[in-house]
Design a protein around this motif. Sequence first.
Motif, PDB file in Angstrom:
ATOM      1  N   ILE A  72       0.807  -1.235   0.000  1.00  0.00           N
ATOM      2  CA  ILE A  72       0.000   0.000   0.000  1.00  0.00           C
ATOM      3  C   ILE A  72       0.837   1.279   0.000  1.00  0.00           C
ATOM      4  CG2 ILE A  72      -1.960  -1.121   1.098  1.00  0.00           C
ATOM      5  CD1 ILE A  72      -1.223   0.174   3.742  1.00  0.00           C
ATOM      6  N   LYS A  73       2.143   1.179   0.262  1.00  0.00           N
ATOM      7  CA  LYS A  73       2.914   2.400   0.560  1.00  0.00           C
ATOM      8  C   LYS A  73       2.905   3.433  -0.567  1.00  0.00           C
ATOM      9  CE  LYS A  73       7.567   0.881  -0.606  1.00  0.00           C
ATOM     10  NZ  LYS A  73       8.877   0.483  -0.135  1.00  0.00           N
ATOM     11  N   GLU A  74       2.929   2.985  -1.793  1.00  0.00           N
ATOM     12  CA  GLU A  74       2.945   3.947  -2.906  1.00  0.00           C
ATOM     13  C   GLU A  74       1.564   4.515  -3.191  1.00  0.00           C
ATOM     14  OE1 GLU A  74       5.699   4.925  -4.013  1.00  0.00           O
ATOM     15  OE2 GLU A  74       6.993   3.330  -3.230  1.00  0.00           O
ATOM     16  N   GLU A  75       0.548   3.841  -2.720  1.00  0.00           N
ATOM     17  CA  GLU A  75      -0.832   4.227  -3.052  1.00  0.00           C
ATOM     18  C   GLU A  75      -1.437   5.162  -2.014  1.00  0.00           C
ATOM     19  OE1 GLU A  75      -1.843   3.174  -5.942  1.00  0.00           O
ATOM     20  OE2 GLU A  75      -0.021   1.942  -6.114  1.00  0.00           O
ATOM     21  N   LEU A  76      -0.903   5.125  -0.801  1.00  0.00           N
ATOM     22  CA  LEU A  76      -1.497   5.944   0.262  1.00  0.00           C
ATOM     23  C   LEU A  76      -1.269   7.428  -0.008  1.00  0.00           C
ATOM     24  CD1 LEU A  76      -0.312   4.000   3.445  1.00  0.00           C
ATOM     25  CD2 LEU A  76      -2.679   4.253   2.691  1.00  0.00           C
ATOM     26  N   ILE A  77      -2.285   8.236   0.317  1.00  0.00           N
ATOM     27  CA  ILE A  77      -2.054   9.678   0.269  1.00  0.00           C
ATOM     28  C   ILE A  77      -1.941  10.192   1.707  1.00  0.00           C
ATOM     29  CG2 ILE A  77      -2.994  10.192  -2.013  1.00  0.00           C
ATOM     30  CD1 ILE A  77      -5.610  10.933  -0.576  1.00  0.00           C
ATOM     31  N   ALA A  78      -1.339  11.379   1.851  1.00  0.00           N
ATOM     32  CA  ALA A  78      -0.898  11.818   3.180  1.00  0.00           C
ATOM     33  C   ALA A  78      -2.014  11.923   4.207  1.00  0.00           C
ATOM     34  CB  ALA A  78      -0.163  13.136   3.065  1.00  0.00           C
ATOM     35  N   ASP A  79      -3.251  12.296   3.794  1.00  0.00           N
ATOM     36  CA  ASP A  79      -4.260  12.475   4.834  1.00  0.00           C
ATOM     37  C   ASP A  79      -5.034  11.196   5.168  1.00  0.00           C
ATOM     38  OD1 ASP A  79      -5.673  12.437   2.550  1.00  0.00           O
ATOM     39  OD2 ASP A  79      -6.710  14.358   2.846  1.00  0.00           O
ATOM     40  N   GLN A  80      -4.562  10.083   4.677  1.00  0.00           N
ATOM     41  CA  GLN A  80      -5.187   8.819   5.101  1.00  0.00           C
ATOM     42  C   GLN A  80      -4.560   8.383   6.432  1.00  0.00           C
ATOM     43  OE1 GLN A  80      -4.559   6.661   1.262  1.00  0.00           O
ATOM     44  NE2 GLN A  80      -6.773   6.324   1.329  1.00  0.00           N
TER      45      GLN A  80
END
Length: 264
Positions: free
Chosen positions: A82-90
């Motif tokens: 998931i690391k590349e897919e997460l955006i900062a405010d998740q």
Amino acid sequence: MNKITIIGGGNLGKSIISGLGNSDLFEAKHITVVDKSEHNLTEVKEKLGVSTSQHIIEAISDVKWVILCVQPRQLDAVLEEIKEELIADQILISTVTGTSIAEINEVVPKNKVIRVMPNTGASKKLSMTCISANEDVKEELVFVQKMFDTIGKTLIIEERLMQAATVLGASGIAFFLRFLRAMIQGGIQMGFHPHEAQIIAVQTAMGAATLVAKNGTHPEREIDKVTTPQGCTIEGLNEMEHQGLSSSVIKGVMASYEKINTIK
Ligand SMILES: NC(=O)c1ccc[n+]([C@@H]2O[C@H](COP(=O)([O-])OP(=O)(O)OC[C@H]3O[C@@H](n4cnc5c(N)ncnc54)[C@H](OP(=O)(O)O)[C@@H]3O)[C@@H](O)[C@H]2O)c1
């Protein structure tokens, strides 16, 4: 949009989903469960009407909250995925035993992480859930506490106490149950059938815990109320202590704590 995805619909995942699914925090259709097992997904979909998926990336794409509910040995693979897919405010909520916020943030540095430690009482909405987060996570912490209030009692603690919380709260279920088993065995030796001894011991355990919980008293205060001078209760209590009851429980808790601090 207040949406949530739970990665891992196993024992604990199902309990959390049932709490959230029956709360007013999320609409059922905004709760998505990801699991490898079709069987787990069908079960949660049929029972709770939540959405399900076998594709992690798809399932986390537009949600604010992601609960990590996989085994410790499975966490690295999930974080890598998931690391590349997460955006900062998740926001990541980790139930995973023994992995710190800092260790998770090494892989996903942009995201706020909240650690939670529930216990199996969660399946009966009687979990004791300890929760911790870094100083900068305030509003989110309040909401996460509300989430876990749906499956029992919650307590915010410092992260340095998370291992201790695991021993006292999560392993604690096993410790109390072993004591309960011993009481049942004593009951059988005195003449009760096993199922009768179990009914009596279980109800008595619930009564004892409820007295302390509702009265807010120290256990010894409630013990004094049932301990007649020179009576049978003090005779039994003192014999248990001569045999090392309190000492063995404390030593067991500390052995468990020493062990958890070596597991990685
Ligand atoms: N149970 C408790 O009382 C308790 C209490 C506190 C904390 N915890 C922690 O909570 C976590 C979950 O425990 P649990 O007892 O619920 O474990 P569990 O029953 O094994 O559930 C984990 C589920 O996640 C699935 N999964 C693993 N990797 C996946 C992936 N990459 N994609 C999709 N699904 C995946 C597993 O599928 P497979 O089985 O097919 O791999 C399994 O169904 C653990 O880290 C545990 O330490 C548990």
